[in-house]
Design an enzyme around this catalytic site. Structure first.
Site, PDB file in Angstrom:
ATOM      1  N   SER A 157       0.886  -1.300   0.091  1.00  0.00           N
ATOM      2  CA  SER A 157       0.046   0.193  -0.197  1.00  0.00           C
ATOM      3  C   SER A 157       0.867   1.247   0.030  1.00  0.00           C
ATOM      4  CB  SER A 157      -0.924   0.077   1.178  1.00  0.00           C
ATOM      5  OG  SER A 157      -1.668   1.202   1.365  1.00  0.00           O
ATOM      6  N   ASP A 186      -5.083   3.734  -1.931  1.00  0.00           N
ATOM      7  CA  ASP A 186      -6.018   4.135  -1.288  1.00  0.00           C
ATOM      8  C   ASP A 186      -6.260   5.750  -1.473  1.00  0.00           C
ATOM      9  OD1 ASP A 186      -6.541   1.946   0.316  1.00  0.00           O
ATOM     10  OD2 ASP A 186      -4.244   1.967   1.050  1.00  0.00           O
ATOM     11  N   HIS A 216      -1.107  -1.230  -4.466  1.00  0.00           N
ATOM     12  CA  HIS A 216      -2.481  -0.829  -3.628  1.00  0.00           C
ATOM     13  C   HIS A 216      -2.564   0.756  -3.468  1.00  0.00           C
ATOM     14  CE1 HIS A 216      -6.454  -1.938  -1.604  1.00  0.00           C
ATOM     15  NE2 HIS A 216      -5.858  -0.712  -0.763  1.00  0.00           N
ATOM     16  N   ASP A 226      -7.447  -6.118   3.792  1.00  0.00           N
ATOM     17  CA  ASP A 226      -6.582  -5.064   3.843  1.00  0.00           C
ATOM     18  C   ASP A 226      -6.612  -4.434   5.304  1.00  0.00           C
ATOM     19  OD1 ASP A 226      -5.656  -2.289   3.504  1.00  0.00           O
ATOM     20  OD2 ASP A 226      -7.119  -1.614   1.984  1.00  0.00           O
ATOM     21  N   GLY A 227      -5.372  -4.266   5.882  1.00  0.00           N
ATOM     22  CA  GLY A 227      -5.540  -3.627   7.415  1.00  0.00           C
ATOM     23  C   GLY A 227      -4.991  -4.508   8.352  1.00  0.00           C
ATOM     24  N   MET A 270     -12.111  -5.386   4.577  1.00  0.00           N
ATOM     25  CA  MET A 270     -11.384  -4.409   5.557  1.00  0.00           C
ATOM     26  C   MET A 270     -11.261  -5.310   6.996  1.00  0.00           C
ATOM     27  SD  MET A 270     -10.763  -1.885   3.988  1.00  0.00           S
ATOM     28  CE  MET A 270      -9.979  -0.709   5.060  1.00  0.00           C
ATOM     29  N   MET A 307     -11.966   5.084  -1.178  1.00  0.00           N
ATOM     30  CA  MET A 307     -12.861   5.080   0.081  1.00  0.00           C
ATOM     31  C   MET A 307     -13.562   6.597   0.077  1.00  0.00           C
ATOM     32  SD  MET A 307     -10.052   3.580   2.922  1.00  0.00           S
ATOM     33  CE  MET A 307      -8.726   3.500   1.941  1.00  0.00           C
ATOM     34  N   GLY A 326       0.909  -2.343   4.239  1.00  0.00           N
ATOM     35  CA  GLY A 326       1.480  -0.999   4.197  1.00  0.00           C
ATOM     36  C   GLY A 326       2.668  -0.706   5.213  1.00  0.00           C
ATOM     37  N   HIS A 367      -8.294   1.666  -4.568  1.00  0.00           N
ATOM     38  CA  HIS A 367      -9.238   1.490  -3.678  1.00  0.00           C
ATOM     39  C   HIS A 367      -9.921   2.681  -3.089  1.00  0.00           C
ATOM     40  CE1 HIS A 367     -10.167   0.205   1.052  1.00  0.00           C
ATOM     41  NE2 HIS A 367     -11.387   0.441   0.273  1.00  0.00           N
ATOM     42  N   MET A 379      -8.646   8.797  -0.275  1.00  0.00           N
ATOM     43  CA  MET A 379      -9.867   9.020   0.804  1.00  0.00           C
ATOM     44  C   MET A 379     -10.320  10.250   0.696  1.00  0.00           C
ATOM     45  SD  MET A 379      -7.400   7.375   4.108  1.00  0.00           S
ATOM     46  CE  MET A 379      -6.724   5.976   3.992  1.00  0.00           C
ATOM     47  N   GLY A 422      -9.636   4.269   6.684  1.00  0.00           N
ATOM     48  CA  GLY A 422      -9.085   5.852   7.134  1.00  0.00           C
ATOM     49  C   GLY A 422      -7.758   6.041   7.563  1.00  0.00           C
TER      50      GLY A 422
END
Length: 220
Positions: A11, A38, A36, A178-179, A140, A71, A200, A69, A40, A145
Site C-alpha cells: 500500500s 488508497d 495498492h 486490507d489492514g 477490511m 474510500m 502498508g 481502492h 480517501m 481511514g
C-alpha cells in the site's frame, strides 16, 4: 493440502511521499504483484490521502497491477477519471454506493476490473446479489481511514464466509484483505481463504522492504 501463494499488494499510503518514485521503483523490482492505492476523501472516512494527479503520475512508472481502492462518497462521479489515470482495478465501498450494480457495470464498461469493499461491520450477505459480477471482494480488517491499525480478529471468519459465497455462486472473484496484515498473521489470513494481501506499514517500515514482500509471499 497444496500450498497457496498469495498476491502481494504493498500500500503506497505507507510510502515516503518525499521519495514516492523511489518507493514505486522498489515495488517494481520486488516480488509484489499489485500496487495498492488508497484514495480517501475526508467524507466517507475521517482522513484525506491522495487523488488523481498522484495516481496518474505513479501509474506511469508502475509495472504492477494498479489496484485503486476508493474510500470516497459518490465514486461514480470519478470512475472515468480513475480509468484515465491508469487504474487497472477499481474497488468501491458497498456502504458508499446506493446503486451498487450500476457502479460495477460502470467500472467494467470503462475497461477496469471491479471490486467491492466491506467495512468491518458490514455483513457478507449483502454481497449475495452482486458477487457473480465481481472480480474482487476487499475485506477490511481494520476500520478504514488510517494506516497502522491492529488486525480485527473477527476478519478470519468473515473471509471464510466470503469464500463460501464465492464457491456457492460460482463467482471468479478474488478475496483481498486490507489492514493490519503482518508476517505473523498472513499465514492464517491465507488459510482462511484470502488471495491478495495488502500490506502498508509491514512493508515500508521493514528494514528491507523487498525482503519483507518476499517473506509475505512465501509465508503461506
Amino acid at each position: 493440502m497444496e500450498k497457496k501463494t498469495p498476491l502481494i499488494a504493498p500500500s503506497l499510503l505507507a510510502a515516503n511521499f518525499l521519495e514516492i518514485g523511489k518507493d514505486v521503483n522498489m515495488i517494481n523490482n520486488s516480488e509484489a504483484d499489485w500496487l495498492h492505492l488508497d484514495v480517501m476523501d475526508g467524507r466517507f472516512v475521517p482522513n484525506i490521502s491522495f487523488g488523481l494527479p498522484v495516481i496518474a503520475a505513479v501509474t506511469k512508472i508502475s509495472t504492477k497491477v494498479n489496484d485503486v481502492h476508493l474510500m470516497i462518497e459518490e465514486p461514480e462521479k470519478y470512475a472515468e477519471a480513475f480509468a484515465k489515470a491508469g487504474a487497472n482495478i477499481l474497488t468501491v465501498h458497498i456502504e458508499a454506493c446506493r446503486h451498487l450494480h450500476r457502479n460495477i457495470q460502470q467500472i467494467k464498461g470503462l475497461g477496469m476490473k471491479a471490486g467491492v469493499a466491506l467495512n468491518p461491520h458490514t455483513s457478507v450477505s449483502q454481497l449475495e446479489n452482486i458477487i457473480a459480477d465481481l472480480d474482487l471482494v476487499l475485506v477490511m480488517s481494520v476500520n478504514p481511514g488510517f494506516g497502522g491499525q491492529h488486525f480485527i480478529e473477527k476478519t478470519y471468519e468473515k473471509i471464510r464466509q466470503v469464500k463460501a459465497l464465492i464457491n456457492q455462486s460460482g463467482s471468479k472473484a478474488l478475496i483481498e484483505v486490507d489492514g493490519g496484515v503482518t508476517l505473523d498473521n498472513s499465514k492464517a489470513v491465507i488459510a482462511a481463504g484470502a488471495d491478495v494481501l495488502v500490506a502498508g506499514n509491514t512493508v515500508f517500515s521493514a528494514k528491507d522492504p523487498v525482503e519483507m514482500i518476499r517473506a509475505l509471499k512465501h509465508n503461506s
